[in-house]
Design an enzyme around this catalytic site. Structure first.
Site, PDB file in Angstrom:
ATOM      1  NE  ARG A 185      -3.375   0.000   2.765  1.00 26.69           N
ATOM      2  CZ  ARG A 185      -4.461  -0.323   2.073  1.00 26.69           C
ATOM      3  NH1 ARG A 185      -4.930   0.515   1.172  1.00 26.69           N
ATOM      4  NH2 ARG A 185      -5.078  -1.453   2.268  1.00 26.69           N
ATOM      5  NE  ARG A 216      -5.039   1.810  -3.173  1.00 32.28           N
ATOM      6  CZ  ARG A 216      -4.600   0.577  -2.958  1.00 32.28           C
ATOM      7  NH1 ARG A 216      -5.288  -0.460  -3.364  1.00 32.28           N
ATOM      8  NH2 ARG A 216      -3.447   0.372  -2.342  1.00 32.28           N
ATOM      9  CG  ASN A 231     -13.059  11.224   2.178  1.00 33.83           C
ATOM     10  OD1 ASN A 231     -13.116  10.982   0.977  1.00 33.83           O
ATOM     11  ND2 ASN A 231     -13.619  10.435   3.088  1.00 33.83           N
ATOM     12  CG  HIS A 278     -17.881   9.094   5.009  1.00 34.18           C
ATOM     13  ND1 HIS A 278     -17.370   7.891   4.551  1.00 34.18           N
ATOM     14  CD2 HIS A 278     -18.786   8.781   5.968  1.00 34.18           C
ATOM     15  CE1 HIS A 278     -17.946   6.898   5.218  1.00 34.18           C
ATOM     16  NE2 HIS A 278     -18.799   7.406   6.070  1.00 34.18           N
ATOM     17  CB  SER A 332     -19.279  14.287   7.036  1.00 30.56           C
ATOM     18  OG  SER A 332     -20.325  13.879   7.881  1.00 30.56           O
ATOM     19  CD  GLU A 343     -10.016   7.525  13.927  1.00 25.65           C
ATOM     20  OE1 GLU A 343     -11.115   7.041  14.248  1.00 25.65           O
ATOM     21  OE2 GLU A 343      -9.535   8.533  14.457  1.00 25.65           O
ATOM     22  CG  ASP A 368     -14.458   7.185   6.444  1.00 32.37           C
ATOM     23  OD1 ASP A 368     -13.983   7.853   5.511  1.00 32.37           O
ATOM     24  OD2 ASP A 368     -14.988   6.070   6.292  1.00 32.37           O
TER      25      ASP A 368
HETATM   26  C1  GRF Z   1     -20.086   9.509  -2.966  1.00 33.15           C
HETATM   27  O1  GRF Z   1     -21.236   9.061  -2.321  1.00 33.15           O
HETATM   28  C2  GRF Z   1     -18.999   9.745  -1.954  1.00 33.15           C
HETATM   29  O2  GRF Z   1     -19.437  10.330  -0.786  1.00 33.15           O
HETATM   30  C3  GRF Z   1     -18.597   8.332  -1.731  1.00 33.15           C
HETATM   31  O3  GRF Z   1     -18.526   7.774  -3.006  1.00 33.15           O
HETATM   32  C4  GRF Z   1     -19.483   8.419  -3.812  1.00 33.15           C
HETATM   33  C5  GRF Z   1     -18.765   8.962  -4.988  1.00 33.15           C
HETATM   34  O4  GRF Z   1     -19.609   9.462  -5.959  1.00 33.15           O
HETATM   35  N1  GRF Z   1     -17.463   8.183  -0.888  1.00 33.15           N
HETATM   36  P1  GRF Z   1     -19.017  10.131  -7.259  1.00 33.15           P
HETATM   37  O5  GRF Z   1     -17.919   9.221  -7.796  1.00 33.15           O
HETATM   38  O6  GRF Z   1     -18.479  11.489  -6.888  1.00 33.15           O
HETATM   39  O7  GRF Z   1     -20.166  10.210  -8.208  1.00 33.15           O
END
Ligand code: GRF
Length: 221
Positions: free
Chosen positions: A65, A91, A107, A109, A136, A143, A145
């Site tokens: 990784r 990933r 990010n 989420h 969010s 860590e 998320d």
């Molecule tokens: C979204 O729901 C994001 O929050 C999640 O993966 C999805 C990605 O959607 N982690 P996209 O590729 O931006 O359409």
């Protein structure tokens, strides 16, 4: 802060929101590169269609990784981003790679963190029976998320929701949430240089909330 790099593994609808907002002058930034761990990610095609440099590396070509992440991030560093946005990047990131870029990675989420980390967040929310779900944007730390949450959009769960229906309504709010958060970062309204995010020059005590007007509000205590 102006130069944005995006990491994405999937269809790239969140990336498209940034592309469109820059194209029509709603976001004063520049997308300087899109990077993926999947050669067939729709996000790469969306980037190329918009004239943004885009590339992918294959994890299986690397022995670990860390080796993969170091190679990918040396490409990311090459475009000299001020801000790195993980938008559906699926990933886990090596902790050294994350810690070497403090306060520069966010990010999106699909849950109201700290609830429902990881995968299948919509099903997790339905299984838990929560009345309100959402999305969010958080600072990326080692860590998963788990970094400080910057901003959230709340989405009521409706009777009869299944994971797909709920996901579609959350995605509709992810788009303005990501746009408003990136805009606030580029304008310097939000800063990430200290241990916790700051907003309007002071420490953030709770995540900003996306209003019906698609702007970010400081929650009232
Ligand atoms: C979204 O729901 C994001 O929050 C999640 O993966 C999805 C990605 O959607 N982690 P996209 O590729 O931006 O359409």
């Amino acid at each position: 802060m102006r130069r944005i790099a995006v990491l994405a593994s999937g269809r790239g609808s969140n990336l498209q929101v940034l592309v469109d907002a820059i194209a029509d002058g709603r976001l004063d930034g520049e997308l300087v590169g899109v990077f993926s761990d999947r050669a067939r990610a729709g996000a790469l095609q969306r980037a190329r269609d918009a004239g943004i440099p885009a590339c992918s590396l294959r994890p299986r070509d690397f022995e670990s990784r860390r080796a993969f992440d170091e190679a990918l991030f040396s490409l990311v560093d090459g475009v000299q981003p001020d801000l790195i946005v993980c938008a559906g990047y699926m990933r886990l990131l090596d902790s050294n790679v994350v810690e070497a870029r403090p306060g520069r990675m966010i990010n999106i989420h699909p849950s109201l963190l700290p609830a429902f980390k990881g995968l299948h967040t919509h099903q997790q929310a339905l299984d838990a029976g929560v009345p309100v779900h959402g999305a969010s944007v958080h600072v990326v730390t080692a860590e998963l998320d788990g970094g400080p949450v910057i901003a959230q959009a709340r989405v009521p769960v409706q009777a009869g929701d299944d994971a797909d229906r709920l996901a579609a309504r959350v995605l509709e709010r992810e788009h303005p949430l990501l746009l408003a958060t990136v805009d606030a970062l580029l304008r310097g309204r939000i800063t990430l240089s200290g241990p916790r995010p700051c907003v309007d020059g002071g420490p953030m005590h709770a995540p900003l909330q996306l209003g019906a007007d698609n702007t970010l509000h400081v929650p009232t205590a």
